[in-house]
Design an enzyme around this catalytic site. Structure first.
Site, mmCIF file in Angstrom:
data_model
loop_
_atom_site.group_PDB
_atom_site.id
_atom_site.type_symbol
_atom_site.label_atom_id
_atom_site.label_comp_id
_atom_site.label_asym_id
_atom_site.label_seq_id
_atom_site.Cartn_x
_atom_site.Cartn_y
_atom_site.Cartn_z
ATOM 1 N N SER A 186 -15.021 -57.348 26.545
ATOM 2 C CA SER A 186 -16.143 -57.918 25.509
ATOM 3 C C SER A 186 -17.010 -56.845 25.071
ATOM 4 O O SER A 186 -15.550 -55.084 24.841
ATOM 5 C CB SER A 186 -16.734 -59.061 25.783
ATOM 6 O OG SER A 186 -18.070 -59.498 24.703
ATOM 7 N N HIS A 237 -12.204 -60.079 21.810
ATOM 8 C CA HIS A 237 -12.389 -61.366 21.485
ATOM 9 C C HIS A 237 -13.672 -60.852 20.266
ATOM 10 O O HIS A 237 -14.385 -60.295 20.287
ATOM 11 C CB HIS A 237 -13.020 -62.312 22.762
ATOM 12 C CG HIS A 237 -14.376 -62.164 23.084
ATOM 13 N ND1 HIS A 237 -15.704 -62.330 22.640
ATOM 14 C CD2 HIS A 237 -14.255 -61.576 24.039
ATOM 15 C CE1 HIS A 237 -16.330 -61.863 23.125
ATOM 16 N NE2 HIS A 237 -15.802 -61.353 24.227
#
Length: 243
Positions: free
Chosen positions: A119, A142
């Site tokens: 992340s 993501h």
């Protein structure tokens, strides 16, 4: 405590010091770094930002990290930064703040992803001058997610899109990955069961251009030492020209 147990020093450890070392580090005599030129900074657990996380969470607090980076820049005895990551991600703005500070250091920096650099850990990992990832480490790419109450109006989604652009631009400009490839990995719908995105492991991260090389701690230290020596050599040459 018997002073004869410590014949090589006039200042034996304080009572309870050994117990504290065992509790904190698992050893009575933890090794110390032999090269004071290198400062090691760890990004572990979850990057904590403006909201304090529960005490059972392993966190990296950005208000602790930023003063360390300022000290690295100001301390002439420190010539390079080794950034070690094993993080699940966390606060976007705090992570970007750390990444921006690392990338703006005037001294050589090398990052090493161990376990995971997920992340918001991705931009932190690529913020260094050179990045390594171990063979078994992974990085999850993501889209940004918001927690808590979100007002369902166009402005909310436009703000989210602008935040995503900040992350995308930073990663693309500080690594060798193509923007279209990064977006494809970020918006992949077929890999993560309950989310969209992609997890890349070890060599795959290098093949995509996200990380510079597969390697471990020894590789990272050797690369950082080489960068520090090159910087010192260039500074010496420039000084000679000025004189």
């Amino acid at each position: 405590m018997n002073p004869e147990q410590y014949p090589e020093t006039d200042n034996p450890p304080a009572p309870g010091a050994a117990a504290q070392n065992i509790e904190a580090l698992g050893t009575t005599d933890p090794p110390t770094a032999t090269d004071p030129r290198i400062h090691c900074l760890t990004i572990i657990g979850q990057v904590e930002g403006h909201v304090v996380l529960p005490p059972q969470n392993k966190t990296t607090k950005y208000e602790h990290v930023i003063p360390q980076l300022v000290a690295v820049e100001q301390n002439d005895a420190i010539e390079g930064l080794l950034l070690v990551l094993n993080t699940v991600g966390g606060d976007v703005e705090a992570g970007l703040a750390i990444a921006e500070m690392v990338s703006s250091l005037s001294k050589p920096t090398v990052s090493l992803v161990l376990g995971g650099g997920h992340s918001i850990g991705v931009p932190i990992a690529v913020s260094a001058d050179y990045s390594f990832i171990t063979e078994t480490a992974s990085m999850t790419i993501h889209p940004i997610r918001l927690t808590g109450m979100v007002i369902g109006v166009p402005q909310s989604f436009e703000y989210l899109e602008r935040m995503q652009e900040r992350v995308t631009r930073f990663v693309v400009s500080h690594s060798n990955i193509n923007e279209s490839v990064f977006r494809d990995l970020m918006l992949n719908t077929g890999e993560l069961a309950r989310d969209i995105g992609t997890t890349v492991v070890g060599k795959d991260a290098v093949n995509y251009g996200l990380v510079d090389a597969v390697g471990g701690l020894g590789d990272a230290i050797r690369k950082l030492t080489a960068l520090m020596d090159a910087r010192a050599k260039n500074a010496g040459a420039q000084k000679g020209l000025v004189q």
